[in-house]
Enzyme design. Structure first.
Site, mmCIF file in Angstrom:
data_model
loop_
_atom_site.group_PDB
_atom_site.id
_atom_site.type_symbol
_atom_site.label_atom_id
_atom_site.label_comp_id
_atom_site.label_asym_id
_atom_site.label_seq_id
_atom_site.Cartn_x
_atom_site.Cartn_y
_atom_site.Cartn_z
ATOM 1 N N HIS A 109 -10.106 -29.240 -0.510
ATOM 2 C CA HIS A 109 -11.496 -29.258 -0.006
ATOM 3 C C HIS A 109 -11.860 -30.613 0.594
ATOM 4 C CE1 HIS A 109 -12.778 -25.678 -2.783
ATOM 5 N NE2 HIS A 109 -12.023 -25.317 -1.776
ATOM 6 N N SER B 5 -14.683 -22.728 -12.147
ATOM 7 C CA SER B 5 -15.381 -21.482 -12.532
ATOM 8 C C SER B 5 -14.746 -20.259 -11.884
ATOM 9 C CB SER B 5 -16.853 -21.574 -12.101
ATOM 10 O OG SER B 5 -16.925 -21.689 -10.672
ATOM 11 N N CYS C 245 -14.425 -36.051 17.390
ATOM 12 C CA CYS C 245 -12.974 -36.017 17.729
ATOM 13 C C CYS C 245 -12.090 -35.712 16.528
ATOM 14 C CB CYS C 245 -12.571 -37.369 18.343
ATOM 15 S SG CYS C 245 -12.502 -38.726 17.154
HETATM 16 N N1 APR Z 1 -14.057 -29.678 -19.512
HETATM 17 C C1 APR Z 1 -13.511 -28.559 -18.969
HETATM 18 N N2 APR Z 1 -14.183 -27.711 -18.162
HETATM 19 C C2 APR Z 1 -15.473 -28.021 -17.896
HETATM 20 C C3 APR Z 1 -16.121 -29.159 -18.424
HETATM 21 C C4 APR Z 1 -15.349 -30.001 -19.269
HETATM 22 N N3 APR Z 1 -15.882 -31.119 -19.815
HETATM 23 N N4 APR Z 1 -17.410 -29.158 -17.988
HETATM 24 C C5 APR Z 1 -17.551 -28.076 -17.205
HETATM 25 N N5 APR Z 1 -16.401 -27.381 -17.157
HETATM 26 C C6 APR Z 1 -16.108 -26.129 -16.434
HETATM 27 C C7 APR Z 1 -17.273 -25.165 -16.375
HETATM 28 O O1 APR Z 1 -17.246 -24.292 -17.495
HETATM 29 C C8 APR Z 1 -17.009 -24.418 -15.069
HETATM 30 O O2 APR Z 1 -16.223 -23.266 -15.301
HETATM 31 O O3 APR Z 1 -15.848 -26.495 -15.097
HETATM 32 C C9 APR Z 1 -16.203 -25.411 -14.230
HETATM 33 C C10 APR Z 1 -16.981 -25.975 -13.060
HETATM 34 O O4 APR Z 1 -17.244 -24.927 -12.184
HETATM 35 P P1 APR Z 1 -18.015 -25.229 -10.808
HETATM 36 O O5 APR Z 1 -19.196 -26.083 -11.110
HETATM 37 O O6 APR Z 1 -18.204 -23.923 -10.113
HETATM 38 O O7 APR Z 1 -16.996 -26.155 -9.988
HETATM 39 P P2 APR Z 1 -15.701 -25.673 -9.200
HETATM 40 O O8 APR Z 1 -15.107 -24.452 -9.844
HETATM 41 O O9 APR Z 1 -14.831 -26.854 -9.043
HETATM 42 O O10 APR Z 1 -16.306 -25.265 -7.761
HETATM 43 C C11 APR Z 1 -15.392 -24.881 -6.777
HETATM 44 O O11 APR Z 1 -17.174 -24.821 -5.141
HETATM 45 O O12 APR Z 1 -19.075 -25.886 -4.458
HETATM 46 C C12 APR Z 1 -17.769 -25.650 -4.132
HETATM 47 O O13 APR Z 1 -16.308 -27.014 -2.912
HETATM 48 C C13 APR Z 1 -17.017 -26.949 -4.123
HETATM 49 O O14 APR Z 1 -14.815 -27.454 -4.962
HETATM 50 C C14 APR Z 1 -16.055 -26.827 -5.280
HETATM 51 C C15 APR Z 1 -15.886 -25.330 -5.426
#
Ligand code: APR
Length: 237
Positions: A111, A180, A122
């Site tokens: 990402h 997530s 560019c």
């Molecule tokens: N340890 C382990 N897991 C954790 C912790 C922790 N301390 N804190 C939160 N989490 C978990 C949550 O339970 C959740 O499932 O991390 C996950 C975060 O999920 P999101 O906030 O949806 O982030 P992510 O999955 O990385 O999002 C994917 O979405 O917005 C776009 O480009 C952005 O890369 C991102 C993509």
């Protein structure tokens, strides 16, 4: 098993304990900002100043962040696998540089990267931790008004997908950490791995939306669960 190849996908949860916000948790980034305004090409076209302010705030937050034990453990896994003729493919959805700061040598930022500026005119990119401004002149094309973060926005194509698909197909184990499972194509990797007969493991604070697909599940804070998991893997090689 010597020569073991592991594909690890990380998400915002691996950086949560370093003080960088996640997106969809309570108080997550997308509960405070409208992603269509700050994380889409249309939003940038409509109001580039708002987008630059959003990413400048995230750059400032990143400047004060340090890797946590999960990042350090993954760097240790990379070295430990290589020492036994194996290989770690570390693919991250995160745009922070905490895996690199923890010592990981090969990180695939599908990402993009927050600490890199791209010229909207560019497409030239350059490392940059300073604030994005409209006045900045691109060294490659000489035009101003184009400075944007080198981050893949919604509606844009993730990076390195060919290399990612090849690495995934070559893995003995697929592990998803701190995500997530909401955003594709990353959220689909586990099903692709399963379809290829590759063992799968989810390490997360709580079950993700595609938890049911995984063979093994480990829940708890990444700073505790990831080091313990890495030790188990390296002891078992
Ligand atoms: N340890 C382990 N897991 C954790 C912790 C922790 N301390 N804190 C939160 N989490 C978990 C949550 O339970 C959740 O499932 O991390 C996950 C975060 O999920 P999101 O906030 O949806 O982030 P992510 O999955 O990385 O999002 C994917 O979405 O917005 C776009 O480009 C952005 O890369 C991102 C993509």
């Amino acid at each position: 098993m010597n020569g073991m190849k592991i594909f690890v996908l990380t998400g915002a949860g691996v950086s949560a304990e370093s003080g960088l916000g996640t997106f969809r948790d309570k108080d997550g980034v997308w509960t405070k900002y409208d992603l269509s305004e700050v994380a889409t090409p249309e939003g940038f076209a409509r109001n580039p100043a708002l987008v630059r302010d959003f990413y400048n705030a995230r750059r400032a937050n990143l400047a004060g962040a340090a890797p946590n034990a999960a990042h350090v453990a993954l760097a240790r896994l990379e070295a430990g696998l290589a020492a036994r003729g194996g290989e770690l493919w570390l693919c991250t959805q995160n745009v922070d540089d905490l895996h690199e700061k923890a010592g990981s040598q090969r990180v695939i930022h599908m990402h993009g990267e927050l600490a890199v500026t791209r010229c909207h005119h560019c497409q030239a990119t350059r490392p940059d931790t300073q604030a994005l401004t409209a006045e900045a002149v691109c060294a490659a094309c000489g035009r101003d008004g184009g400075a944007r973060p080198h981050v893949v926005w919604f509606g844009e194509t993730p990076l390195f997908m060919d290399a990612i698909e090849d690495a995934l197909a070559d893995a003995d184990l697929f592990v998803s950490i701190g995500t997530s499972g909401s955003v594709y194509p990353a959220a689909g990797f586990v099903s692709e791995a399963r379809a290829m007969g590759i063992a799968t493991c989810e390490i997360n604070l709580e079950p993700s939306s595609n938890a049911y697909v995984f063979d093994e599940k480990v829940y708890g804070p990444a700073s505790e669960t990831v080091p313990a998991w890495v030790e188990r893997v390296l002891d078992g090689l």
